[in-house]
Design a protein around this motif. Sequence first.
Motif, PDB file in Angstrom:
ATOM      1  N   PRO A  81       0.776  -1.240   0.000  1.00 57.68           N
ATOM      2  CA  PRO A  81       0.000   0.000   0.000  1.00 57.68           C
ATOM      3  C   PRO A  81       0.808   1.291   0.000  1.00 57.68           C
ATOM      4  O   PRO A  81       0.249   2.372   0.219  1.00 57.68           O
ATOM      5  N   PHE A  82       2.112   1.196  -0.248  1.00 54.82           N
ATOM      6  CA  PHE A  82       2.968   2.375  -0.145  1.00 54.82           C
ATOM      7  C   PHE A  82       3.497   2.797  -1.514  1.00 54.82           C
ATOM      8  O   PHE A  82       3.524   2.013  -2.457  1.00 54.82           O
ATOM      9  N   ALA A  83       3.952   4.044  -1.593  1.00 57.06           N
ATOM     10  CA  ALA A  83       4.398   4.610  -2.867  1.00 57.06           C
ATOM     11  C   ALA A  83       5.889   4.427  -3.111  1.00 57.06           C
ATOM     12  O   ALA A  83       6.443   5.011  -4.043  1.00 57.06           O
ATOM     13  N   THR A  84       6.551   3.638  -2.291  1.00 56.50           N
ATOM     14  CA  THR A  84       7.943   3.275  -2.525  1.00 56.50           C
ATOM     15  C   THR A  84       8.075   1.769  -2.301  1.00 56.50           C
ATOM     16  O   THR A  84       7.183   1.137  -1.721  1.00 56.50           O
ATOM     17  N   ALA A  85       9.196   1.208  -2.737  1.00 52.00           N
ATOM     18  CA  ALA A  85       9.441  -0.218  -2.556  1.00 52.00           C
ATOM     19  C   ALA A  85      10.203  -0.509  -1.264  1.00 52.00           C
ATOM     20  O   ALA A  85      10.561  -1.663  -1.002  1.00 52.00           O
ATOM     21  N   GLU A  86      10.437   0.522  -0.463  1.00 55.14           N
ATOM     22  CA  GLU A  86      11.160   0.322   0.792  1.00 55.14           C
ATOM     23  C   GLU A  86      10.390  -0.642   1.688  1.00 55.14           C
ATOM     24  O   GLU A  86       9.192  -0.504   1.885  1.00 55.14           O
ATOM     25  N   GLY A  87      11.077  -1.624   2.225  1.00 55.08           N
ATOM     26  CA  GLY A  87      10.436  -2.625   3.069  1.00 55.08           C
ATOM     27  C   GLY A  87      10.080  -3.899   2.334  1.00 55.08           C
ATOM     28  O   GLY A  87       9.814  -4.931   2.964  1.00 55.08           O
ATOM     29  N   GLU A 112       6.950   3.569 -10.971  1.00 55.24           N
ATOM     30  CA  GLU A 112       8.349   3.189 -10.763  1.00 55.24           C
ATOM     31  C   GLU A 112       8.503   2.183  -9.624  1.00 55.24           C
ATOM     32  O   GLU A 112       9.212   1.173  -9.763  1.00 55.24           O
ATOM     33  N   HIS A 113       7.844   2.443  -8.487  1.00 60.34           N
ATOM     34  CA  HIS A 113       8.010   1.523  -7.360  1.00 60.34           C
ATOM     35  C   HIS A 113       7.347   0.180  -7.646  1.00 60.34           C
ATOM     36  O   HIS A 113       7.821  -0.866  -7.187  1.00 60.34           O
ATOM     37  N   GLU A 114       6.258   0.191  -8.433  1.00 58.34           N
ATOM     38  CA  GLU A 114       5.593  -1.069  -8.766  1.00 58.34           C
ATOM     39  C   GLU A 114       6.471  -1.925  -9.680  1.00 58.34           C
ATOM     40  O   GLU A 114       6.562  -3.147  -9.503  1.00 58.34           O
ATOM     41  N   ARG A 115       7.089  -1.286 -10.651  1.00 60.58           N
ATOM     42  CA  ARG A 115       7.991  -2.041 -11.531  1.00 60.58           C
ATOM     43  C   ARG A 115       9.170  -2.581 -10.751  1.00 60.58           C
ATOM     44  O   ARG A 115       9.629  -3.714 -11.003  1.00 60.58           O
ATOM     45  N   HIS A 116       9.670  -1.792  -9.791  1.00 60.50           N
ATOM     46  CA  HIS A 116      10.777  -2.259  -8.950  1.00 60.50           C
ATOM     47  C   HIS A 116      10.352  -3.496  -8.173  1.00 60.50           C
ATOM     48  O   HIS A 116      11.101  -4.489  -8.085  1.00 60.50           O
ATOM     49  N   ILE A 117       9.156  -3.461  -7.610  1.00 66.35           N
ATOM     50  CA  ILE A 117       8.653  -4.618  -6.859  1.00 66.35           C
ATOM     51  C   ILE A 117       8.478  -5.820  -7.781  1.00 66.35           C
ATOM     52  O   ILE A 117       8.821  -6.953  -7.419  1.00 66.35           O
ATOM     53  N   GLU A 118       7.953  -5.582  -8.972  1.00 62.52           N
ATOM     54  CA  GLU A 118       7.793  -6.681  -9.932  1.00 62.52           C
ATOM     55  C   GLU A 118       9.132  -7.354 -10.209  1.00 62.52           C
ATOM     56  O   GLU A 118       9.235  -8.592 -10.241  1.00 62.52           O
TER      57      GLU A 118
END
Length: 283
Positions: A81-87, A112-118
Amino acid sequence: MTRRRRTLVLGATGTVGRQVVARLLETGAEVRALARDPGTAGLPDDVQVVRGDLGDLGDPGDLGALRASLDGVEAVFLLWPFATAEGVPPLLDAVAEHARRVVYLSSAAVREHERHIERMIERSGLEWTVLRPHAFAANALRWAGQIRAEAVVREPYGAAAMPPLHERDLAAVAVHALLGDGHDGATYEPTGPETLTQAEQVRVIGEVTGRPVRWEEVSPRDARRRMLDLGWPPPVADGVLAAQAALVTEPRAATATVEEITGTPARTFRTWVTDHADAFTPP
């Protein structure tokens, strides 16, 4: 869906997460959820709720709670639920130690953060499925106050067109990916069955509720000013308005993903409004 699995739902108290929980329970699956306050989570009694907070995964206590929630789990539904991939890295490390499958709710925008998580999920060693839904039908709830008060929606870009997706259909796709086979490495883009402009959605709300509702076009500048007055961060407001402007000239097309995965046609926006009519009806 071939066999029963114990499944952990992360983000279980949100609009989509609750539907995923409900659909899992309907299949007879064992369902576990992580919640900041289990006492106020409002989840069904059959759900095993573990106290924990995804926002504090740097804290050993909360990471321990996550690991406890993963005990015996085979599949995980991940709504970050966050706007960064931190955590996310410690989360995925913990998931990979216990589970073998993750279904991640990304978005068609692939921020950007979603692609990073992917990418992190793709490298995790887990079986994975990514869901990239387009516009949610539930986004229409942002108009509910105006409609109840005046039967009018004052917004820009009434001609912006998209195929609104019922949250139940998104949950159904997610559950098939969580419990069934053949979805490893797949990226799905579920949508509703029809492309509607925002003004057309408002008209449908009026037809369903029996109280004509009209669209009143306002300028993007006025809309942005109002959004900032309501506390929207400027970059977020600008991003939303830019996305709506793009949908005027390049409408989103509907996909057949929901029916292809679940065997059942996607629900229409009219059906979604019928299911949520009370939100638009004056008391």
